[in-house]
Design a protein around this motif. Sequence first.
Motif, PDB file in Angstrom:
ATOM      1  N   SER B   8       0.261  -0.884   0.145  1.00 15.36           N
ATOM      2  CA  SER B   8      -0.079  -0.033  -0.156  1.00 15.36           C
ATOM      3  C   SER B   8       1.058   1.170  -0.165  1.00 15.36           C
ATOM      4  CB  SER B   8      -1.027  -0.130   0.839  1.00 15.36           C
ATOM      5  OG  SER B   8      -0.500   0.304   2.156  1.00 15.36           O
ATOM      6  N   PRO B   9       0.389   2.332  -1.282  1.00 17.12           N
ATOM      7  CA  PRO B   9       1.599   3.273  -0.684  1.00 17.12           C
ATOM      8  C   PRO B   9       1.593   4.421   0.146  1.00 17.12           C
ATOM      9  CG  PRO B   9      -0.407   3.017  -1.547  1.00 17.12           C
ATOM     10  CD  PRO B   9      -0.576   2.652  -1.630  1.00 17.12           C
ATOM     11  N   VAL B  11       1.655   7.321   3.089  1.00 13.30           N
ATOM     12  CA  VAL B  11       0.237   8.330   2.829  1.00 13.30           C
ATOM     13  C   VAL B  11       0.383   9.502   2.391  1.00 13.30           C
ATOM     14  CG1 VAL B  11      -1.119  10.191   4.564  1.00 13.30           C
ATOM     15  CG2 VAL B  11      -0.573   7.670   4.433  1.00 13.30           C
ATOM     16  N   ARG B  13       2.082   9.562  -0.701  1.00 12.92           N
ATOM     17  CA  ARG B  13       2.161   9.247  -2.539  1.00 12.92           C
ATOM     18  C   ARG B  13       0.528   9.483  -2.667  1.00 12.92           C
ATOM     19  NH1 ARG B  13       5.863   8.437  -5.758  1.00 12.92           N
ATOM     20  NH2 ARG B  13       7.541   8.599  -4.893  1.00 12.92           N
ATOM     21  N   GLU B  14      -0.287   9.270  -1.035  1.00 11.00           N
ATOM     22  CA  GLU B  14      -1.675   9.306  -1.652  1.00 11.00           C
ATOM     23  C   GLU B  14      -1.785  10.557  -2.171  1.00 11.00           C
ATOM     24  OE1 GLU B  14      -3.710   7.110   1.487  1.00 11.00           O
ATOM     25  OE2 GLU B  14      -3.137   4.797   0.757  1.00 11.00           O
ATOM     26  N   ASP B  17      -1.379  11.226  -5.209  1.00 11.24           N
ATOM     27  CA  ASP B  17      -2.182  11.229  -6.310  1.00 11.24           C
ATOM     28  C   ASP B  17      -2.991  12.557  -6.659  1.00 11.24           C
ATOM     29  OD1 ASP B  17      -0.345   8.879  -7.362  1.00 11.24           O
ATOM     30  OD2 ASP B  17      -1.592   8.286  -5.629  1.00 11.24           O
ATOM     31  N   THR B  18      -3.465  12.799  -4.753  1.00 10.39           N
ATOM     32  CA  THR B  18      -5.622  13.051  -5.343  1.00 10.39           C
ATOM     33  C   THR B  18      -5.152  14.437  -5.988  1.00 10.39           C
ATOM     34  OG1 THR B  18      -5.957  12.211  -2.815  1.00 10.39           O
ATOM     35  CG2 THR B  18      -6.640  14.752  -3.554  1.00 10.39           C
ATOM     36  N   HIS B  44      -5.376  16.172   5.718  1.00  6.27           N
ATOM     37  CA  HIS B  44      -5.453  15.161   5.571  1.00  6.27           C
ATOM     38  C   HIS B  44      -5.152  14.864   7.083  1.00  6.27           C
ATOM     39  CE1 HIS B  44      -5.357  14.599   0.959  1.00  6.27           C
ATOM     40  NE2 HIS B  44      -4.897  16.451   0.591  1.00  6.27           N
TER      41      HIS B  44
END
Lengths: 252, 252
Positions: B8-9, B11, B13-14, B17-18, B44
Amino acid sequence: MLTPENDSPPVYREIADTLRIAIASGELSDGDRIPGENELMKRHGVARATARQALSVLINEGIAVAVRGSGVYVRGFSPLVRHGRRRLSKELWSTGRAIWGADTAERPFATDSVTVSEMRAPAHVARALDLDEGDRVLRRRRRYRLDDRPMQLATSYLPAELVAGTSVTRPDTGPGGIYARLAELGQAPAHFTEEIRVRMPSPDERTKLSLSPGTPVMHVMRVALTKEHRAVELNEMTLDGSAYVLQYDFDA
Amino acid sequence: MLTPENDSPPVYREIADTLRIAIASGELSDGDRIPGENELMKRHGVARATARQALSVLINEGIAVAVRGSGVYVRGFSPLVRHGRRRLSKELWSTGRAIWGADTAERPFATDSVTVSEMRAPAHVARALDLDEGDRVLRRRRRYRLDDRPMQLATSYLPAELVAGTSVTRPDTGPGGIYARLAELGQAPAHFTEEIRVRMPSPDERTKLSLSPGTPVMHVMRVALTKEHRAVELNEMTLDGSAYVLQYDFDA
Protein backbone atom coordinates in the motif's frame (compact mmCIF):
# COMPACT_ATOMS: atom_id res chain seq x y z
CA MET A 1 10.85 26.73 1.22
CA LEU A 2 10.98 23.46 -0.59
CA THR A 3 14.30 24.04 -2.27
CA PRO A 4 16.47 25.95 0.17
CA GLU A 5 19.90 26.96 -1.04
CA ASN A 6 22.77 27.33 1.38
CA ASP A 7 26.14 28.85 0.85
CA SER A 8 28.06 25.63 1.32
CA PRO A 9 26.53 22.50 -0.14
CA PRO A 10 25.48 19.71 2.23
CA VAL A 11 27.85 16.74 2.56
CA TYR A 12 25.69 14.37 0.50
CA ARG A 13 25.87 16.84 -2.41
CA GLU A 14 29.65 16.98 -2.14
CA ILE A 15 29.84 13.20 -2.26
CA ALA A 16 27.46 13.16 -5.24
CA ASP A 17 29.67 15.77 -6.97
CA THR A 18 32.75 13.59 -6.46
CA LEU A 19 30.99 10.58 -7.98
CA ARG A 20 29.61 12.68 -10.82
CA ILE A 21 33.10 13.88 -11.71
CA ALA A 22 34.37 10.28 -11.66
CA ILE A 23 31.62 9.37 -14.13
CA ALA A 24 32.12 12.43 -16.36
CA SER A 25 35.88 11.81 -16.53
CA GLY A 26 35.37 8.18 -17.52
CA GLU A 27 37.03 6.87 -14.36
CA LEU A 28 33.68 5.14 -13.84
CA SER A 29 32.10 4.24 -17.17
CA ASP A 30 28.86 2.80 -18.60
CA GLY A 31 27.63 -0.12 -16.56
CA ASP A 32 30.32 0.15 -13.87
CA ARG A 33 29.30 -0.42 -10.28
CA ILE A 34 29.32 2.79 -8.19
CA PRO A 35 30.70 2.54 -4.61
CA GLY A 36 27.81 1.41 -2.37
CA GLU A 37 26.49 2.82 0.89
CA ASN A 38 28.97 0.89 3.04
CA GLU A 39 31.95 2.02 1.01
CA LEU A 40 30.82 5.65 0.91
CA MET A 41 30.27 5.58 4.71
CA LYS A 42 33.81 4.32 5.22
CA ARG A 43 35.43 6.54 2.60
CA HIS A 44 33.78 9.80 3.68
CA GLY A 45 33.06 9.06 7.36
CA VAL A 46 29.33 9.70 7.01
CA ALA A 47 26.11 8.08 8.21
CA ARG A 48 24.21 5.59 6.06
CA ALA A 49 21.42 8.11 5.41
CA THR A 50 23.96 10.57 3.97
CA ALA A 51 25.53 7.94 1.71
CA ARG A 52 22.09 6.91 0.53
CA GLN A 53 21.13 10.53 -0.18
CA ALA A 54 24.28 10.99 -2.27
CA LEU A 55 23.40 7.95 -4.39
CA SER A 56 19.79 9.16 -4.72
CA VAL A 57 21.02 12.42 -6.24
CA LEU A 58 22.74 10.52 -9.06
CA ILE A 59 19.74 8.23 -9.53
CA ASN A 60 17.35 11.18 -9.74
CA GLU A 61 19.62 12.85 -12.28
CA GLY A 62 19.32 9.71 -14.38
CA ILE A 63 23.06 9.09 -14.53
CA ALA A 64 22.93 6.08 -12.19
CA VAL A 65 20.51 3.19 -11.93
CA ALA A 66 19.74 1.15 -8.81
CA VAL A 67 19.51 -2.58 -9.41
CA ARG A 68 17.50 -4.24 -6.68
CA GLY A 69 19.56 -6.44 -4.40
CA SER A 70 22.73 -5.69 -6.32
CA GLY A 71 23.84 -2.05 -6.15
CA VAL A 72 23.99 1.17 -8.07
CA TYR A 73 25.50 1.34 -11.57
CA VAL A 74 26.49 4.01 -14.09
CA ARG A 75 23.65 4.19 -16.56
CA GLY A 76 24.67 3.21 -20.06
CA PHE A 77 23.12 4.99 -23.02
CA SER A 78 22.93 2.87 -26.15
CA PRO A 79 19.70 4.04 -27.63
CA LEU A 80 17.72 3.12 -30.65
CA VAL A 81 18.09 5.67 -33.43
CA ARG A 82 14.69 6.51 -34.90
CA HIS A 83 15.02 8.21 -38.25
CA GLY A 84 11.96 10.30 -39.16
CA ARG A 85 11.98 10.08 -42.92
CA ARG A 86 13.57 6.71 -43.51
CA ARG A 87 11.33 5.07 -40.95
CA LEU A 88 8.12 6.25 -42.56
CA SER A 89 9.16 5.81 -46.17
CA LYS A 90 6.49 4.47 -48.44
CA GLU A 91 8.64 1.61 -49.69
CA LEU A 92 8.44 0.02 -46.28
CA TRP A 93 4.76 -0.11 -45.52
CA SER A 94 3.69 -0.42 -49.16
CA THR A 95 5.46 -3.77 -49.37
CA GLY A 96 3.73 -5.03 -46.26
CA ARG A 97 6.63 -4.65 -43.82
CA ALA A 98 5.99 -2.96 -40.51
CA ILE A 99 7.47 0.53 -40.48
CA TRP A 100 9.27 -0.27 -37.26
CA GLY A 101 11.70 -2.45 -39.18
CA ALA A 102 13.58 0.67 -40.26
CA ASP A 103 14.71 1.59 -36.76
CA THR A 104 15.56 -1.56 -35.14
CA ALA A 105 18.13 -2.98 -37.49
CA GLU A 106 15.57 -5.55 -38.62
CA ARG A 107 14.71 -6.71 -35.13
CA PRO A 108 10.93 -6.53 -34.99
CA PHE A 109 9.02 -4.65 -32.33
CA ALA A 110 6.46 -6.71 -30.47
CA THR A 111 3.09 -5.15 -29.75
CA ASP A 112 1.04 -5.86 -26.67
CA SER A 113 -1.92 -4.47 -24.71
CA VAL A 114 -3.75 -3.58 -27.95
CA THR A 115 -7.15 -2.03 -27.35
CA VAL A 116 -9.44 -0.65 -30.04
CA SER A 117 -12.49 1.49 -29.33
CA GLU A 118 -14.69 4.13 -30.92
CA MET A 119 -15.37 7.44 -29.21
CA ARG A 120 -16.15 11.11 -29.71
CA ALA A 121 -13.01 12.96 -30.74
CA PRO A 122 -11.33 14.73 -27.80
CA ALA A 123 -10.78 18.43 -28.53
CA HIS A 124 -7.06 18.18 -29.45
CA VAL A 125 -7.76 15.18 -31.71
CA ALA A 126 -10.61 16.94 -33.51
CA ARG A 127 -8.27 19.89 -34.09
CA ALA A 128 -5.42 17.72 -35.40
CA LEU A 129 -7.69 15.70 -37.72
CA ASP A 130 -9.75 18.72 -38.80
CA LEU A 131 -12.98 17.12 -37.54
CA ASP A 132 -16.09 18.75 -36.12
CA GLU A 133 -16.94 18.58 -32.47
CA GLY A 134 -18.90 15.41 -31.85
CA ASP A 135 -17.37 13.52 -34.80
CA ARG A 136 -16.38 9.99 -33.97
CA VAL A 137 -12.88 8.54 -34.08
CA LEU A 138 -11.39 5.08 -33.84
CA ARG A 139 -8.80 4.88 -31.07
CA ARG A 140 -6.06 2.23 -31.12
CA ARG A 141 -3.83 1.95 -28.06
CA ARG A 142 -0.84 -0.36 -27.83
CA ARG A 143 2.58 -0.78 -26.31
CA TYR A 144 5.75 -1.59 -28.26
CA ARG A 145 8.49 -3.81 -26.86
CA LEU A 146 11.95 -4.66 -28.16
CA ASP A 147 12.99 -8.03 -26.82
CA ASP A 148 11.45 -7.85 -23.36
CA ARG A 149 11.90 -4.15 -22.86
CA PRO A 150 8.88 -1.84 -23.19
CA MET A 151 9.92 1.12 -25.34
CA GLN A 152 6.86 3.09 -26.31
CA LEU A 153 3.17 3.66 -25.65
CA ALA A 154 1.17 4.74 -28.68
CA THR A 155 -2.41 5.88 -29.21
CA SER A 156 -3.63 6.42 -32.76
CA TYR A 157 -6.83 8.23 -33.66
CA LEU A 158 -8.42 7.91 -37.12
CA PRO A 159 -11.72 9.30 -38.44
CA ALA A 160 -14.25 6.52 -37.65
CA GLU A 161 -16.20 6.87 -40.90
CA LEU A 162 -12.97 6.50 -42.90
CA VAL A 163 -11.94 3.13 -41.47
CA ALA A 164 -15.33 1.60 -40.65
CA GLY A 165 -15.50 -2.05 -41.71
CA THR A 166 -11.74 -2.35 -42.42
CA SER A 167 -9.17 -4.31 -40.44
CA VAL A 168 -7.95 -1.04 -38.91
CA THR A 169 -10.80 -1.65 -36.46
CA ARG A 170 -9.40 -5.07 -35.51
CA PRO A 171 -6.54 -5.67 -33.06
CA ASP A 172 -4.37 -7.11 -35.85
CA THR A 173 -4.41 -4.70 -38.80
CA GLY A 174 -2.54 -7.12 -41.13
CA PRO A 175 0.71 -6.76 -43.14
CA GLY A 176 2.03 -3.17 -43.39
CA GLY A 177 -0.30 -2.06 -40.60
CA ILE A 178 -2.59 0.96 -40.54
CA TYR A 179 -0.77 2.79 -43.36
CA ALA A 180 -1.09 -0.11 -45.80
CA ARG A 181 -4.83 -0.26 -45.04
CA LEU A 182 -5.18 3.50 -45.55
CA ALA A 183 -3.40 3.12 -48.91
CA GLU A 184 -5.95 0.45 -49.94
CA LEU A 185 -8.68 3.01 -49.18
CA GLY A 186 -6.98 5.53 -51.49
CA GLN A 187 -5.84 7.54 -48.45
CA ALA A 188 -2.13 6.72 -48.35
CA PRO A 189 -0.08 8.94 -46.02
CA ALA A 190 2.19 11.22 -48.07
CA HIS A 191 3.27 13.85 -45.54
CA PHE A 192 4.00 13.73 -41.85
CA THR A 193 4.40 16.34 -39.20
CA GLU A 194 5.88 15.50 -35.81
CA GLU A 195 5.90 17.63 -32.66
CA ILE A 196 8.19 16.60 -29.86
CA ARG A 197 8.17 17.71 -26.28
CA VAL A 198 9.84 16.28 -23.22
CA ARG A 199 8.59 15.86 -19.66
CA MET A 200 8.76 13.59 -16.65
CA PRO A 201 6.47 10.53 -16.90
CA SER A 202 3.18 10.13 -15.08
CA PRO A 203 3.07 7.27 -12.54
CA ASP A 204 1.06 5.23 -15.06
CA GLU A 205 3.64 5.77 -17.84
CA ARG A 206 6.45 4.98 -15.40
CA THR A 207 4.85 1.62 -14.65
CA LYS A 208 3.94 0.69 -18.23
CA LEU A 209 7.39 1.60 -19.57
CA SER A 210 9.29 0.22 -16.52
CA LEU A 211 11.20 3.50 -16.21
CA SER A 212 13.98 4.00 -13.64
CA PRO A 213 13.93 7.19 -11.55
CA GLY A 214 15.40 10.20 -13.36
CA THR A 215 14.14 9.05 -16.77
CA PRO A 216 12.17 11.63 -18.75
CA VAL A 217 9.88 10.68 -21.64
CA MET A 218 9.57 12.10 -25.13
CA HIS A 219 6.04 12.91 -26.13
CA VAL A 220 5.65 12.78 -29.93
CA MET A 221 2.48 13.88 -31.72
CA ARG A 222 2.50 12.76 -35.35
CA VAL A 223 -0.11 13.67 -37.93
CA ALA A 224 -0.24 11.68 -41.19
CA LEU A 225 -1.61 13.56 -44.20
CA THR A 226 -2.59 12.31 -47.65
CA LYS A 227 -1.15 13.97 -50.75
CA GLU A 228 -4.32 16.11 -50.83
CA HIS A 229 -3.37 17.15 -47.27
CA ARG A 230 -6.24 15.37 -45.57
CA ALA A 231 -5.25 14.43 -42.00
CA VAL A 232 -5.93 10.70 -41.68
CA GLU A 233 -4.23 9.78 -38.43
CA LEU A 234 -2.99 11.36 -35.20
CA ASN A 235 -0.53 9.18 -33.30
CA GLU A 236 0.35 10.26 -29.75
CA MET A 237 3.47 8.45 -28.64
CA THR A 238 5.23 8.30 -25.29
CA LEU A 239 8.83 7.14 -25.68
CA ASP A 240 11.22 5.94 -22.99
CA GLY A 241 13.74 8.82 -23.03
CA SER A 242 16.63 6.51 -22.17
CA ALA A 243 15.88 4.29 -25.16
CA TYR A 244 15.70 6.67 -28.10
CA VAL A 245 17.61 9.12 -30.24
CA LEU A 246 15.36 10.81 -32.79
CA GLN A 247 16.95 11.79 -36.08
CA TYR A 248 15.66 14.18 -38.73
CA ASP A 249 17.18 15.35 -42.02
CA PHE A 250 16.06 18.42 -43.91
CA ASP A 251 17.28 20.94 -46.46
CA ALA A 252 17.99 24.65 -46.07
CA MET B 1 17.16 -1.14 -1.62
CA LEU B 2 16.98 2.44 -2.74
CA THR B 3 13.53 2.22 -4.22
CA PRO B 4 11.52 -0.09 -1.98
CA GLU B 5 7.99 -0.87 -3.08
CA ASN B 6 5.28 -1.65 -0.55
CA ASP B 7 1.88 -3.07 -1.14
CA SER B 8 0.00 0.00 0.00
CA PRO B 9 1.45 3.37 -0.98
CA PRO B 10 2.66 5.71 1.78
CA VAL B 11 0.33 8.53 2.82
CA TYR B 12 2.36 11.26 1.08
CA ARG B 13 1.96 9.38 -2.20
CA GLU B 14 -1.80 9.14 -1.72
CA ILE B 15 -1.97 12.88 -1.13
CA ALA B 16 0.20 13.48 -4.22
CA ASP B 17 -2.14 11.22 -6.24
CA THR B 18 -5.17 13.25 -5.12
CA LEU B 19 -3.50 16.49 -6.18
CA ARG B 20 -2.32 14.97 -9.47
CA ILE B 21 -5.89 13.91 -10.29
CA ALA B 22 -7.13 17.42 -9.51
CA ILE B 23 -4.55 18.78 -11.95
CA ALA B 24 -5.21 16.18 -14.67
CA SER B 25 -8.98 16.80 -14.46
CA GLY B 26 -8.52 20.55 -14.82
CA GLU B 27 -9.94 21.25 -11.32
CA LEU B 28 -6.55 22.88 -10.76
CA SER B 29 -5.19 24.37 -13.97
CA ASP B 30 -2.07 26.08 -15.34
CA GLY B 31 -0.69 28.60 -12.89
CA ASP B 32 -3.18 27.80 -10.10
CA ARG B 33 -1.92 27.70 -6.56
CA ILE B 34 -1.80 24.18 -5.07
CA PRO B 35 -2.94 23.77 -1.43
CA GLY B 36 0.08 24.49 0.78
CA GLU B 37 1.61 22.53 3.64
CA ASN B 38 -0.73 24.01 6.26
CA GLU B 39 -3.83 23.24 4.28
CA LEU B 40 -2.72 19.69 3.43
CA MET B 41 -1.93 19.07 7.14
CA LYS B 42 -5.43 20.17 8.11
CA ARG B 43 -7.21 18.48 5.25
CA HIS B 44 -5.49 15.09 5.59
CA GLY B 45 -4.52 15.15 9.29
CA VAL B 46 -0.82 14.63 8.57
CA ALA B 47 2.48 16.03 9.83
CA ARG B 48 4.23 18.89 8.05
CA ALA B 49 6.96 16.56 6.74
CA THR B 50 4.33 14.37 5.06
CA ALA B 51 2.61 17.35 3.44
CA ARG B 52 5.97 18.62 2.23
CA GLN B 53 6.88 15.21 0.79
CA ALA B 54 3.58 15.09 -1.12
CA LEU B 55 4.33 18.48 -2.71
CA SER B 56 7.89 17.37 -3.50
CA VAL B 57 6.57 14.43 -5.51
CA LEU B 58 4.66 16.79 -7.81
CA ILE B 59 7.63 19.15 -8.08
CA ASN B 60 9.99 16.31 -9.00
CA GLU B 61 7.53 15.11 -11.61
CA GLY B 62 7.70 18.57 -13.12
CA ILE B 63 3.95 19.18 -12.88
CA ALA B 64 4.28 21.73 -10.06
CA VAL B 65 6.72 24.55 -9.43
CA ALA B 66 7.73 25.99 -6.05
CA VAL B 67 7.93 29.77 -5.97
CA ARG B 68 10.11 30.91 -3.12
CA GLY B 69 8.23 32.64 -0.36
CA SER B 70 4.93 32.25 -2.17
CA GLY B 71 3.83 28.64 -2.58
CA VAL B 72 3.52 25.80 -5.05
CA TYR B 73 1.78 26.25 -8.39
CA VAL B 74 0.60 24.10 -11.28
CA ARG B 75 3.26 24.37 -13.95
CA GLY B 76 2.01 25.93 -17.15
CA PHE B 77 3.34 24.71 -20.49
CA SER B 78 3.30 27.35 -23.19
CA PRO B 79 6.39 26.49 -25.11
CA LEU B 80 8.15 27.94 -28.07
CA VAL B 81 7.56 25.91 -31.22
CA ARG B 82 10.84 25.37 -33.05
CA HIS B 83 10.26 24.30 -36.63
CA GLY B 84 13.20 22.41 -38.12
CA ARG B 85 12.92 23.31 -41.77
CA ARG B 86 11.29 26.74 -41.64
CA ARG B 87 13.75 27.89 -39.01
CA LEU B 88 16.81 27.06 -41.05
CA SER B 89 15.51 28.13 -44.45
CA LYS B 90 18.02 29.85 -46.62
CA GLU B 91 15.80 32.89 -47.19
CA LEU B 92 16.27 33.88 -43.58
CA TRP B 93 20.00 33.89 -43.11
CA SER B 94 20.79 34.82 -46.69
CA THR B 95 19.03 38.14 -46.18
CA GLY B 96 20.97 38.83 -43.03
CA ARG B 97 18.28 38.02 -40.50
CA ALA B 98 19.18 35.79 -37.60
CA ILE B 99 17.67 32.34 -38.07
CA TRP B 100 16.13 32.55 -34.63
CA GLY B 101 13.58 35.02 -35.95
CA ALA B 102 11.65 32.11 -37.43
CA ASP B 103 10.75 30.58 -34.07
CA THR B 104 10.02 33.40 -31.86
CA ALA B 105 7.32 35.23 -33.75
CA GLU B 106 9.81 37.99 -34.52
CA ARG B 107 10.91 38.46 -30.94
CA PRO B 108 14.67 38.27 -31.14
CA PHE B 109 16.74 35.97 -29.00
CA ALA B 110 19.45 37.67 -27.00
CA THR B 111 22.84 36.04 -26.81
CA ASP B 112 25.12 36.19 -23.81
CA SER B 113 28.20 34.50 -22.36
CA VAL B 114 29.78 34.21 -25.82
CA THR B 115 33.22 32.60 -25.77
CA VAL B 116 35.30 31.74 -28.82
CA SER B 117 38.38 29.53 -28.74
CA GLU B 118 40.43 27.23 -30.92
CA MET B 119 41.21 23.68 -29.87
CA ARG B 120 41.94 20.16 -31.08
CA ALA B 121 38.72 18.49 -32.19
CA PRO B 122 37.26 16.23 -29.47
CA ALA B 123 36.64 12.71 -30.81
CA HIS B 124 32.87 13.10 -31.38
CA VAL B 125 33.42 16.46 -33.11
CA ALA B 126 36.11 15.05 -35.42
CA ARG B 127 33.72 12.23 -36.33
CA ALA B 128 30.78 14.58 -37.02
CA LEU B 129 32.90 16.98 -39.12
CA ASP B 130 34.87 14.23 -40.87
CA LEU B 131 38.18 15.60 -39.59
CA ASP B 132 41.37 13.76 -38.71
CA GLU B 133 42.46 13.28 -35.15
CA GLY B 134 44.48 16.31 -34.14
CA ASP B 135 42.76 18.67 -36.59
CA ARG B 136 41.85 22.01 -35.08
CA VAL B 137 38.36 23.43 -34.66
CA LEU B 138 36.93 26.78 -33.70
CA ARG B 139 34.55 26.46 -30.77
CA ARG B 140 31.82 29.05 -30.15
CA ARG B 141 29.84 28.79 -26.92
CA ARG B 142 26.88 31.00 -26.07
CA ARG B 143 23.57 31.12 -24.24
CA TYR B 144 20.28 32.26 -25.77
CA ARG B 145 17.65 34.19 -23.81
CA LEU B 146 14.13 35.22 -24.70
CA ASP B 147 13.18 38.28 -22.69
CA ASP B 148 14.99 37.49 -19.45
CA ARG B 149 14.56 33.76 -19.57
CA PRO B 150 17.54 31.59 -20.52
CA MET B 151 16.32 29.03 -23.08
CA GLN B 152 19.29 27.29 -24.61
CA LEU B 153 23.01 26.63 -24.34
CA ALA B 154 24.78 26.11 -27.65
CA THR B 155 28.30 25.11 -28.64
CA SER B 156 29.26 25.22 -32.31
CA TYR B 157 32.37 23.62 -33.77
CA LEU B 158 33.71 24.57 -37.20
CA PRO B 159 36.90 23.43 -39.00
CA ALA B 160 39.48 26.05 -37.92
CA GLU B 161 41.19 26.31 -41.34
CA LEU B 162 37.82 27.00 -43.00
CA VAL B 163 36.92 30.05 -40.91
CA ALA B 164 40.39 31.44 -40.08
CA GLY B 165 40.47 35.22 -40.49
CA THR B 166 36.69 35.62 -40.86
CA SER B 167 34.29 37.18 -38.37
CA VAL B 168 33.16 33.69 -37.37
CA THR B 169 36.19 33.86 -35.08
CA ARG B 170 34.88 37.05 -33.43
CA PRO B 171 32.21 37.19 -30.70
CA ASP B 172 29.84 39.09 -33.02
CA THR B 173 29.64 37.23 -36.35
CA GLY B 174 27.63 39.98 -38.06
CA PRO B 175 24.25 40.00 -39.87
CA GLY B 176 22.88 36.51 -40.66
CA GLY B 177 25.38 34.92 -38.29
CA ILE B 178 27.67 31.96 -38.93
CA TYR B 179 25.66 30.64 -41.88
CA ALA B 180 25.80 33.92 -43.79
CA ARG B 181 29.61 33.97 -43.29
CA LEU B 182 29.88 30.36 -44.47
CA ALA B 183 27.86 31.30 -47.57
CA GLU B 184 30.35 34.13 -48.31
CA LEU B 185 33.08 31.50 -48.21
CA GLY B 186 31.21 29.42 -50.80
CA GLN B 187 30.30 26.90 -48.08
CA ALA B 188 26.61 27.66 -47.57
CA PRO B 189 24.73 25.05 -45.52
CA ALA B 190 22.32 23.16 -47.77
CA HIS B 191 21.40 20.11 -45.68
CA PHE B 192 20.95 19.58 -41.95
CA THR B 193 20.71 16.54 -39.79
CA GLU B 194 19.50 16.77 -36.20
CA GLU B 195 19.70 14.13 -33.51
CA ILE B 196 17.62 14.61 -30.38
CA ARG B 197 17.90 12.89 -27.08
CA VAL B 198 16.50 13.76 -23.67
CA ARG B 199 17.97 13.52 -20.21
CA MET B 200 18.05 15.23 -16.84
CA PRO B 201 20.32 18.29 -16.72
CA SER B 202 23.74 18.38 -15.12
CA PRO B 203 24.07 20.74 -12.13
CA ASP B 204 25.88 23.21 -14.38
CA GLU B 205 23.12 23.15 -17.00
CA ARG B 206 20.50 23.48 -14.27
CA THR B 207 22.17 26.67 -13.05
CA LYS B 208 22.82 28.22 -16.47
CA LEU B 209 19.28 27.55 -17.68
CA SER B 210 17.61 28.35 -14.30
CA LEU B 211 15.72 25.06 -14.43
CA SER B 212 13.14 24.10 -11.80
CA PRO B 213 13.34 20.59 -10.32
CA GLY B 214 11.71 17.93 -12.50
CA THR B 215 12.71 19.69 -15.73
CA PRO B 216 14.51 17.52 -18.28
CA VAL B 217 16.57 18.97 -21.14
CA MET B 218 16.62 18.18 -24.84
CA HIS B 219 20.08 17.60 -26.24
CA VAL B 220 20.17 18.40 -29.97
CA MET B 221 23.20 17.66 -32.17
CA ARG B 222 22.93 19.40 -35.52
CA VAL B 223 25.33 18.96 -38.41
CA ALA B 224 25.22 21.51 -41.26
CA LEU B 225 26.37 20.20 -44.66
CA THR B 226 27.08 22.04 -47.92
CA LYS B 227 25.42 20.94 -51.13
CA GLU B 228 28.57 18.87 -51.82
CA HIS B 229 27.87 17.21 -48.44
CA ARG B 230 30.85 18.68 -46.66
CA ALA B 231 30.16 18.97 -42.91
CA VAL B 232 30.90 22.60 -41.99
CA GLU B 233 29.43 22.91 -38.50
CA LEU B 234 28.41 20.79 -35.54
CA ASN B 235 26.11 22.58 -33.11
CA GLU B 236 25.49 20.89 -29.75
CA MET B 237 22.47 22.45 -28.09
CA THR B 238 20.94 21.98 -24.65
CA LEU B 239 17.34 23.17 -24.55
CA ASP B 240 15.17 23.86 -21.52
CA GLY B 241 12.64 21.02 -21.88
CA SER B 242 9.84 23.13 -20.41
CA ALA B 243 10.37 25.85 -23.01
CA TYR B 244 10.32 24.03 -26.34
CA VAL B 245 8.26 21.98 -28.72
CA LEU B 246 10.31 20.78 -31.70
CA GLN B 247 8.47 20.38 -34.97
CA TYR B 248 9.53 18.51 -38.11
CA ASP B 249 7.77 17.93 -41.43
CA PHE B 250 8.72 15.25 -43.92
CA ASP B 251 7.30 13.20 -46.77
CA ALA B 252 6.60 9.47 -46.98
